[in-house]
Design an enzyme around this catalytic site. Structure first.
Site, mmCIF file in Angstrom:
data_model
loop_
_atom_site.group_PDB
_atom_site.id
_atom_site.type_symbol
_atom_site.label_atom_id
_atom_site.label_comp_id
_atom_site.label_asym_id
_atom_site.label_seq_id
_atom_site.Cartn_x
_atom_site.Cartn_y
_atom_site.Cartn_z
ATOM 1 N N ARG A 91 20.111 -37.321 20.119
ATOM 2 C CA ARG A 91 19.377 -36.482 19.218
ATOM 3 C C ARG A 91 18.860 -35.097 19.637
ATOM 4 N NH1 ARG A 91 15.819 -34.988 22.343
ATOM 5 N NH2 ARG A 91 14.498 -34.704 20.571
ATOM 6 N N GLY A 92 18.407 -34.512 18.411
ATOM 7 C CA GLY A 92 17.935 -33.163 18.700
ATOM 8 C C GLY A 92 19.212 -32.367 18.220
ATOM 9 N N ALA A 93 18.808 -31.360 17.329
ATOM 10 C CA ALA A 93 19.674 -30.626 16.629
ATOM 11 C C ALA A 93 21.238 -30.181 17.125
ATOM 12 C CB ALA A 93 19.147 -29.461 15.973
ATOM 13 N N GLN A 144 9.087 -38.929 20.863
ATOM 14 C CA GLN A 144 10.035 -37.955 21.599
ATOM 15 C C GLN A 144 9.305 -37.205 22.769
ATOM 16 O OE1 GLN A 144 10.181 -38.607 18.478
ATOM 17 N NE2 GLN A 144 12.185 -38.248 17.691
ATOM 18 N N ASN A 174 11.132 -28.840 11.275
ATOM 19 C CA ASN A 174 11.238 -29.532 12.747
ATOM 20 C C ASN A 174 10.644 -31.089 12.570
ATOM 21 O OD1 ASN A 174 11.971 -29.427 15.706
ATOM 22 N ND2 ASN A 174 9.704 -29.363 15.806
ATOM 23 N N ASP A 218 15.271 -27.972 13.106
ATOM 24 C CA ASP A 218 16.598 -28.572 12.980
ATOM 25 C C ASP A 218 17.241 -27.960 12.016
ATOM 26 O OD1 ASP A 218 15.003 -30.861 14.213
ATOM 27 O OD2 ASP A 218 17.153 -31.717 13.926
HETATM 28 O O1 MRU Z 1 14.513 -36.648 15.345
HETATM 29 P P1 MRU Z 1 14.874 -35.804 16.562
HETATM 30 O O2 MRU Z 1 14.560 -36.316 17.898
HETATM 31 O O3 MRU Z 1 16.412 -35.707 16.516
HETATM 32 O O4 MRU Z 1 14.277 -34.684 16.471
HETATM 33 C C1 MRU Z 1 14.429 -33.486 17.311
HETATM 34 C C2 MRU Z 1 13.553 -32.255 16.879
HETATM 35 O O5 MRU Z 1 12.752 -32.304 15.853
HETATM 36 C C3 MRU Z 1 13.780 -30.916 17.678
HETATM 37 O O6 MRU Z 1 12.498 -30.496 17.713
HETATM 38 C C4 MRU Z 1 14.847 -30.247 17.063
HETATM 39 O O7 MRU Z 1 16.032 -30.861 17.089
HETATM 40 C C5 MRU Z 1 15.097 -28.967 17.526
HETATM 41 S S1 MRU Z 1 15.088 -28.579 19.173
HETATM 42 C C6 MRU Z 1 16.599 -28.715 19.953
#
Ligand code: MRU
Length: 366
Positions: free
Chosen positions: A53-55, A202, A253, A243
């Site tokens: 996960r994470g963008a 997270q 985000n 994101d």
């Molecule tokens: O739902 P997730 O864990 O994928 O969400 C991730 C975030 O909100 C991060 O802050 C976002 O992807 C930006 S950082 C790399």
């Protein structure tokens, strides 16, 4: 970054030169397990279930999902099917579409027998680019950290962050945590307030874990504590990831980010957003209206998982029977609440003008 002293990335090609390996993030912080993805469906499942996960990492995983699909069937139809399956996994992070468009656009123009090698090569390039981008974000962010510390007249900083925008959210370094790692490595005494980040935690499970692995001082707080800390001078700056960023500088985000931005504004504190350029959606300018907000299963809210004293991992229900659950996964922070955007090309105002000053080649498209 290092785990128990050994360097890792979040995604890589396995020794068989075809399968893809990832760190299963649903098991952290209690278990560090590597999972092998051998098929398109497993890659799609890994993104949807948030093993990855994470963008930026979602984008990289989608690129490798295309590789796995093409390795099984290099036809146009298989490529389109893989694109659709992967695109449907998570709606908010624009990096997913960005990586899929990039991969499909390149592969379509190649003869079938050249597609597999080209797919793996491009996916690897996307990973390398992500690392270089995030390292540059870290360098630009470090300058901001130094300025803030200098203005305060001390060599220590209290930084607040939300969710996980660290190396686990990218291929390496992370976005919002990259300046933190660079500052720590440069000898600045950084202490991080880590929002727990309900419902999936997270912050607690991933950010606190990775900061601990790197030796960065940190304290986990419940999601609603930040405003209180800001009122009492215990936060010097806030930094988060995004994101999806609109062409006008709105950022989307993890749910709860908007409230942190409001609290920072009310307390006259800098609120920075770190973003790799593939996170910018140049097609849209109104974040609240135009960004699709993922709604996930209510069970992520009603249930919580943890480790018992005997080491067993269990999931427990914390909800009253019959209560409805709403699980909105992201929110939008309007540009006017953002002090600055930290990109790989430097720092700019959160505005269309600011973004176009760093990415003039985009001026024509918006
Ligand atoms: O739902 P997730 O864990 O994928 O969400 C991730 C975030 O909100 C991060 O802050 C976002 O992807 C930006 S950082 C790399």
């Amino acid at each position: 970054m290092r785990v128990n002293g050994r360097a890792y990335r979040t995604i890589w090609v396995a020794a068989d030169c075809q399968s893809v390996e990832i760190i299963d993030q649903t098991l952290l912080p209690h278990q560090f397990a590597i999972v092998t993805l051998r098929t398109l469906d497993r890659a799609a499942h890994a993104i949807k279930s948030m093993q990855v996960r994470g963008a930026p990492l979602i984008g990289a995983a989608a690129a490798y999902g295309i590789c796995l699909a093409i390795a099984a069937d290099a036809s146009d139809e298989a490529l389109d099917r893989a694109y659709d399956i992967l695109l449907a996994t998570r709606p908010t992070a624009i990096n997913l579409r960005w990586a899929l468009d990039d991969m499909r656009g390149r592969l379509r123009n190649l003869p079938r027998n050249a597609r597999v090698a080209a797919a793996y090569q491009r996916a690897a390039e996307i990973c390398e680019e992500d690392i270089a981008i995030n390292s540059a974000i870290g360098d630009h962010g470090l300058k901001i950290f130094r300025d803030v510390a200098e203005k305060k007249g001390r060599a220590s900083l209290n930084v607040l962050t939300h969710c996980n925008a660290g190396w686990l959210a990218a291929v390496d370094w992370g976005t919002a945590l990259a300046p933190i790692y660079k500052a720590h490595d440069a000898g600045l005494d950084v202490h991080v307030w880590v929002d727990e980040t309900r419902p999936r935690n997270q912050g607690m499970s991933l950010t606190a874990w990775e900061l601990g692995q790197h030796g960065v001082r940190h304290t986990v707080i419940a999601d609603n504590v930040g405003g209180h800390l800001m009122q009492h001078g215990m936060v010097d700056l806030v930094i988060v990831g995004t994101d999806r960023t609109t062409a006008s500088g709105d950022v989307c985000n993890k749910i709860g980010t908007y409230l942190k931005a409001l609290a920072a504004k009310d307390n006259d504190l800098p609120f920075y957003v770190a973003l790799p350029s593939p996170t910018i959606d140049w097609r849209i300018s109104d974040g609240v209206k135009d960004i699709p907000i993922e709604q996930r299963d209510g069970e992520e809210l009603s249930h919580i998982s943890g480790r018992l004293q005997d080491g067993k991992i269990v999931q427990v229900d914390i909800s009253p029977p019959g209560s409805a659950m709403a699980n909105f996964a992201f929110d939008v922070t309007p540009a006017h609440l953002v002090t600055g955007l930290i990109t790989e090309r430097g720092v700019c105002a959160a505005s269309g003008e600011g973004l176009r000053s760093l990415f003039p080649e985009r001026a024509r498209t918006v």
